[in-house]
Design a protein around this motif. Sequence first.
Motif, PDB file in Angstrom:
ATOM      1  N   SER A  60     -21.053   1.772  27.057  1.00  0.00           N
ATOM      2  CA  SER A  60     -20.583   1.785  28.446  1.00  0.00           C
ATOM      3  C   SER A  60     -21.618   2.338  29.418  1.00  0.00           C
ATOM      4  O   SER A  60     -21.460   2.221  30.634  1.00  0.00           O
ATOM      5  CB  SER A  60     -19.292   2.601  28.559  1.00  0.00           C
ATOM      6  N   ASP A  63     -25.632  -0.291  31.793  1.00  0.00           N
ATOM      7  CA  ASP A  63     -26.133  -0.642  33.124  1.00  0.00           C
ATOM      8  C   ASP A  63     -26.744   0.557  33.836  1.00  0.00           C
ATOM      9  O   ASP A  63     -27.835   0.457  34.415  1.00  0.00           O
ATOM     10  CB  ASP A  63     -25.006  -1.244  33.975  1.00  0.00           C
ATOM     11  N   ARG A 198     -18.062  -2.843  25.350  1.00  0.00           N
ATOM     12  CA  ARG A 198     -18.645  -4.014  26.001  1.00  0.00           C
ATOM     13  C   ARG A 198     -18.149  -5.312  25.365  1.00  0.00           C
ATOM     14  O   ARG A 198     -18.048  -6.337  26.029  1.00  0.00           O
ATOM     15  CB  ARG A 198     -20.172  -3.923  25.978  1.00  0.00           C
ATOM     16  N   LEU A 201     -14.778  -6.016  26.887  1.00  0.00           N
ATOM     17  CA  LEU A 201     -14.971  -6.633  28.198  1.00  0.00           C
ATOM     18  C   LEU A 201     -15.300  -8.114  28.054  1.00  0.00           C
ATOM     19  O   LEU A 201     -14.760  -8.970  28.772  1.00  0.00           O
ATOM     20  CB  LEU A 201     -16.091  -5.908  28.949  1.00  0.00           C
ATOM     21  N   VAL A 214     -10.618  -0.873  28.702  1.00  0.00           N
ATOM     22  CA  VAL A 214     -12.019  -0.515  28.909  1.00  0.00           C
ATOM     23  C   VAL A 214     -12.096   0.663  29.862  1.00  0.00           C
ATOM     24  O   VAL A 214     -11.091   1.104  30.419  1.00  0.00           O
ATOM     25  CB  VAL A 214     -12.837  -1.699  29.490  1.00  0.00           C
ATOM     26  N   TYR A 215     -13.310   1.160  30.063  1.00  0.00           N
ATOM     27  CA  TYR A 215     -13.512   2.207  31.057  1.00  0.00           C
ATOM     28  C   TYR A 215     -13.541   1.590  32.455  1.00  0.00           C
ATOM     29  O   TYR A 215     -13.908   0.415  32.628  1.00  0.00           O
ATOM     30  CB  TYR A 215     -14.832   2.938  30.805  1.00  0.00           C
ATOM     31  N   THR A 217     -15.646   2.117  34.699  1.00  0.00           N
ATOM     32  CA  THR A 217     -17.023   1.752  35.036  1.00  0.00           C
ATOM     33  C   THR A 217     -17.393   0.365  34.520  1.00  0.00           C
ATOM     34  O   THR A 217     -18.199  -0.332  35.122  1.00  0.00           O
ATOM     35  CB  THR A 217     -18.009   2.785  34.473  1.00  0.00           C
ATOM     36  N   ASP A 218     -16.824  -0.043  33.376  1.00  0.00           N
ATOM     37  CA  ASP A 218     -17.084  -1.380  32.849  1.00  0.00           C
ATOM     38  C   ASP A 218     -16.400  -2.432  33.716  1.00  0.00           C
ATOM     39  O   ASP A 218     -16.954  -3.496  33.982  1.00  0.00           O
ATOM     40  CB  ASP A 218     -16.567  -1.507  31.408  1.00  0.00           C
ATOM     41  N   SER A 222     -17.671  -6.057  36.675  1.00  0.00           N
ATOM     42  CA  SER A 222     -17.426  -7.403  36.167  1.00  0.00           C
ATOM     43  C   SER A 222     -16.914  -8.340  37.258  1.00  0.00           C
ATOM     44  O   SER A 222     -16.073  -7.954  38.080  1.00  0.00           O
ATOM     45  CB  SER A 222     -16.404  -7.353  35.024  1.00  0.00           C
ATOM     46  N   TYR A 274     -22.492   3.654  39.672  1.00  0.00           N
ATOM     47  CA  TYR A 274     -21.852   2.801  38.669  1.00  0.00           C
ATOM     48  C   TYR A 274     -20.423   3.248  38.367  1.00  0.00           C
ATOM     49  O   TYR A 274     -19.788   2.735  37.437  1.00  0.00           O
ATOM     50  CB  TYR A 274     -22.683   2.787  37.388  1.00  0.00           C
TER      51      TYR A 274
END
Length: 282
Positions: A60, A63, A198, A201, A214-215, A217-218, A222, A274
């Motif tokens: 996670s 990025d 990931r 996702l 998911v978190y 942040t993920d 998207s 992020y």
Amino acid sequence: MFNFVKNGSALCALLAFGLLAACGSNANTAGPNEPAAESSASSAEASGKTVELTVSAAASLTDALSDIERSFEAAHPNIRIGFNFGASGALQQQVEHGAPADLFFSAAAKNMQALVDGGYIEADRQTDLLANSLVVIVPADGTATVAQESDLTRDAIKKIAVGIPESVPAGSYAKEALTRAALWDELQPKLVQAKDVRQVLQYVETGNADAGFVYRTDAIGSESARIAFEVDPDAYSAIRYPVGIVKTTKHAAEAELLYDYLLSPEAGEIFESYGFAAAGRP
């Protein structure tokens, strides 16, 4: 008489030089399980040699750490960072089995604590750095209405992606939340387990899952998935991201530089961009 004294002095000088050389050699020699001397690592950077650091980090963080890499390397041109991204539990086991790593950056405190307890990371060379939250996502073009955990039992939701709870922290947090909602057992036939967050996702983005945990942040990064709802933070353990220096690093000085940079305000701004929050730390 004169020749004897002269030769004796020369012999003493040679012996002294040999002792000094031997002492200098021993002072910079580290055992197989010990970090290299900081002075040798510092001199390597000062001499213009390129030092490569390996960071084992939760998927996670992919990025955000890519931006961190560019920023840090611009300030330290003789240091290069290589990342080993994956599930925190799997990365922990890799460190325990001797896989090369200079820093460990986990998405769960338990994985860091296991390495501290095992003697792989010093307690005073690690700290909680970031915080995150858990969300449920659905495909951006999906039509199913999902506003709470109980909606996942609807017939329209056929597959739900979660990280493997035993090795993926996001999956462990999801299991906590669904267990608290008394839905974990009921949803078993629908669950599709993924190797890391990931992959969860990706399953949702490609339509191979109708929903996923998911978190935040993920999710916010998207374009092919959207947040259906935020999971109640009281339903799972607080999500903390600790980072620490692996004791067996052969580049102690450079690892320290990167560790300090990760704790800096400059890096904090990158993480915040992020969607990460700062974790409380001493």
